[in-house]
Design an enzyme around this catalytic site. Structure first.
Site, PDB file in Angstrom:
ATOM      1  N   LYS A   1      -6.393   7.369   5.948  1.00  0.00           N
ATOM      2  CA  LYS A   1      -5.664   8.585   5.596  1.00  0.00           C
ATOM      3  C   LYS A   1      -5.990   9.738   6.548  1.00  0.00           C
ATOM      4  O   LYS A   1      -5.207  10.682   6.669  1.00  0.00           O
ATOM      5  CB  LYS A   1      -5.956   8.973   4.142  1.00  0.00           C
ATOM      6  CG  LYS A   1      -5.629   7.878   3.125  1.00  0.00           C
ATOM      7  CD  LYS A   1      -4.267   7.276   3.320  1.00  0.00           C
ATOM      8  CE  LYS A   1      -3.856   6.211   2.330  1.00  0.00           C
ATOM      9  NZ  LYS A   1      -4.754   5.066   2.172  1.00  0.00           N
TER      10      LYS A   1
ATOM     11  N   TYR B   1      -2.661  -3.884  -9.006  1.00  0.00           N
ATOM     12  CA  TYR B   1      -3.307  -2.890  -8.141  1.00  0.00           C
ATOM     13  C   TYR B   1      -4.711  -2.552  -8.658  1.00  0.00           C
ATOM     14  O   TYR B   1      -4.889  -2.219  -9.832  1.00  0.00           O
ATOM     15  CB  TYR B   1      -2.467  -1.610  -8.105  1.00  0.00           C
ATOM     16  CG  TYR B   1      -3.144  -0.503  -7.336  1.00  0.00           C
ATOM     17  CD1 TYR B   1      -2.982  -0.395  -5.962  1.00  0.00           C
ATOM     18  CD2 TYR B   1      -3.982   0.403  -7.977  1.00  0.00           C
ATOM     19  CE1 TYR B   1      -3.634   0.614  -5.248  1.00  0.00           C
ATOM     20  CE2 TYR B   1      -4.633   1.402  -7.274  1.00  0.00           C
ATOM     21  CZ  TYR B   1      -4.462   1.499  -5.916  1.00  0.00           C
ATOM     22  OH  TYR B   1      -5.107   2.478  -5.212  1.00  0.00           O
TER      23      TYR B   1
ATOM     24  N   TYR C   1      -8.116  -2.482  -1.195  1.00  0.00           N
ATOM     25  CA  TYR C   1      -7.210  -2.628  -0.045  1.00  0.00           C
ATOM     26  C   TYR C   1      -7.729  -3.624   0.996  1.00  0.00           C
ATOM     27  O   TYR C   1      -7.205  -4.730   1.127  1.00  0.00           O
ATOM     28  CB  TYR C   1      -6.982  -1.267   0.617  1.00  0.00           C
ATOM     29  CG  TYR C   1      -6.280  -0.252  -0.238  1.00  0.00           C
ATOM     30  CD1 TYR C   1      -4.891  -0.224  -0.309  1.00  0.00           C
ATOM     31  CD2 TYR C   1      -6.991   0.683  -0.968  1.00  0.00           C
ATOM     32  CE1 TYR C   1      -4.236   0.713  -1.078  1.00  0.00           C
ATOM     33  CE2 TYR C   1      -6.340   1.629  -1.751  1.00  0.00           C
ATOM     34  CZ  TYR C   1      -4.966   1.637  -1.800  1.00  0.00           C
ATOM     35  OH  TYR C   1      -4.311   2.565  -2.568  1.00  0.00           O
TER      36      TYR C   1
HETATM   37  C1  LIG Z   1      -4.312   3.862   1.429  1.00  0.00           C
HETATM   38  C2  LIG Z   1      -5.073   2.698   1.923  1.00  0.00           C
HETATM   39  C3  LIG Z   1      -4.424   1.582   2.472  1.00  0.00           C
HETATM   40  C4  LIG Z   1      -2.943   1.417   2.501  1.00  0.00           C
HETATM   41  O1  LIG Z   1      -2.313   2.255   3.419  1.00  0.00           O
HETATM   42  P1  LIG Z   1      -0.816   2.730   3.104  1.00  0.00           P
HETATM   43  O2  LIG Z   1      -0.472   3.600   4.234  1.00  0.00           O
HETATM   44  O3  LIG Z   1      -0.893   3.448   1.777  1.00  0.00           O
HETATM   45  O4  LIG Z   1       0.038   1.528   3.001  1.00  0.00           O
HETATM   46  C5  LIG Z   1      -5.186   0.561   2.974  1.00  0.00           C
HETATM   47  N1  LIG Z   1      -6.533   0.608   2.916  1.00  0.00           N
HETATM   48  C6  LIG Z   1      -7.198   1.644   2.381  1.00  0.00           C
HETATM   49  C7  LIG Z   1      -8.678   1.596   2.325  1.00  0.00           C
HETATM   50  C8  LIG Z   1      -6.485   2.730   1.862  1.00  0.00           C
HETATM   51  O5  LIG Z   1      -7.154   3.744   1.323  1.00  0.00           O
END
Ligand SMILES: *Cc1c(COP(=O)(O)O)cnc(C)c1O
Length: 343
Positions: free
Chosen positions: A53, A267, A293
């Site tokens: 991010k 999720y 993730y």
């Molecule tokens: C937000 C996030 C993702 C996914 O990225 P997007 O742009 O939302 O698809 C992947 N890994 C981590 C650790 C994240 O925080």
């Protein structure tokens, strides 16, 4: 393509390292060998422990400041890495930050509800408001923004995951960075793989790699939505990003591929494959993945390598999108093996 014409504030430690994972590659190789696995360390972007991010926030926060904002509002799941990095960026830039957290897992234990990312949100001075799963979070942000405007503030609303055409520029930039880095070390990248959620990372990477005519395919491993929905979301955003870049029409449906076979029950809910992937990377590479993730993304990559999806000698780059702070929110899912070993 001229990325420099978009306002940007430097928040991340960039470029992030591109490293070989020799132990993992050897471990997963069959008797005839296997692909060479590499890792792009976007977990090392630096801001409040880093993560994907941060790249998006370089463009989003610049846009917020350009609009005269004094406050940012964003939303995510309880253990949102996006919320944590936004809180840190706001702190650094002297903006107030309001975080709206949606309960997407139903977990009420202290570790999940208070530790990990939530602890850091608070440390960065953000306000936190909580909402039940299924809440229209965008509507909640808009109503909070309206109230703040009434009170004379200048709020800037950042969508969940920072995923819009402005935020995704961060991953167009990552595409440029990766292609330049690979060229420098003479690495032919055959595949890019990463975890995909709110779509901005994949949309930016795809738009950037297509704009560069790199020929490098991207595979998103889904963490929430079913494949059709995920691919539609990524494609729609990638098209917007391309238009924003002044290159409308360059992204085609064939450029957007997601595999959503590794989501499990939903999720943020742990899977066996995620626990195995987190453990394997910690033990073989000294790298920390996350439960929501990158752990599921890596579970997908590992399974696809084992199934022979990649050819021997192909170079596969896994983009590590960060999130290890979330490990502390899942002690039960991840700690069991340790306790047994210690006993
Ligand atoms: C937000 C996030 C993702 C996914 O990225 P997007 O742009 O939302 O698809 C992947 N890994 C981590 C650790 C994240 O925080």
């Amino acid at each position: 393509m001229n990325l420099a014409r978009f306002p940007r504030i430097r928040l991340g430690h960039l470029p992030t390292p591109l490293e070989p994972m020799e132990n993992l590659s050897r471990h997963l190789a069959g008797p005839d060998g296997g692909p060479n696995l590499w890792i792009k360390r976007d977990d090392c972007t630096g801001l409040s422990t880093g993560g994907n991010k941060t790249r998006k926030l370089e463009y989003l926060m610049a846009d917020a400041l350009a609009q005269g904002a004094d406050t940012v509002i964003t939303q995510g799941a309880t253990q949102s890495n996006h919320a944590r990095q936004t809180a840190a960026a706001a702190a650094k830039l002297g903006l107030a930050c309001h975080i709206l957290l949606e309960d997407r897992t139903g977990y009420t234990d202290d570790a999940y509800a208070q530790s990990g990312n939530v602890l850091l949100d608070r440390l960065h001075g953000a306000s936190i408001a909580r909402f039940p799963g299924g809440t229209d979070m965008q509507a909640q942000m808009e109503s909070m923004a309206a109230e703040l405007r009434q009170a004379g503030r200048k709020p800037y609303v950042i969508p969940g995951g920072g995923s819009n055409a402005v935020g995704a520029l961060g991953y167009v930039n990552a595409a440029l960075e990766l292609v330049a880095q690979a060229a420098e070390i003479g690495l032919r990248v055959d595949h890019v793989v990463h975890a995909t959620g709110s779509s901005g990372t994949q949309a930016g990477l795809v738009a950037g790699l297509v704009a560069l005519n790199s020929g490098i395919p991207v595979l998103g491993i889904g963490v929430r939505a079913p494949r059709e929905k995920q691919e539609a979301n990524v494609l729609a955003l990638a098209e917007k990003v391309a238009t924003h870049l002044g290159l409308p029409g360059i992204v085609k449906a064939e450029h957007v591929v997601a595999n959503c076979d590794y989501v499990g029950q939903g999720y943020g809910l742990p899977t066996e494959g995620m626990v195995a992937a987190v453990t394997l990377l910690a033990e073989k590479e000294g790298i920390l993945l996350d439960p929501v993730y990158s752990g599921k993304g890596m579970a997908g990559l590992i399974d696809l390598v084992r199934k022979g999806h990649f050819k021997k000698g192909e170079n596969v780059v896994f983009v590590h999108t960060g999130g290890a702070v979330g490990l502390f929110a899942y002690p039960d899912a991840l700690g069991v093996a340790t306790d047994k070993a210690d006993a």
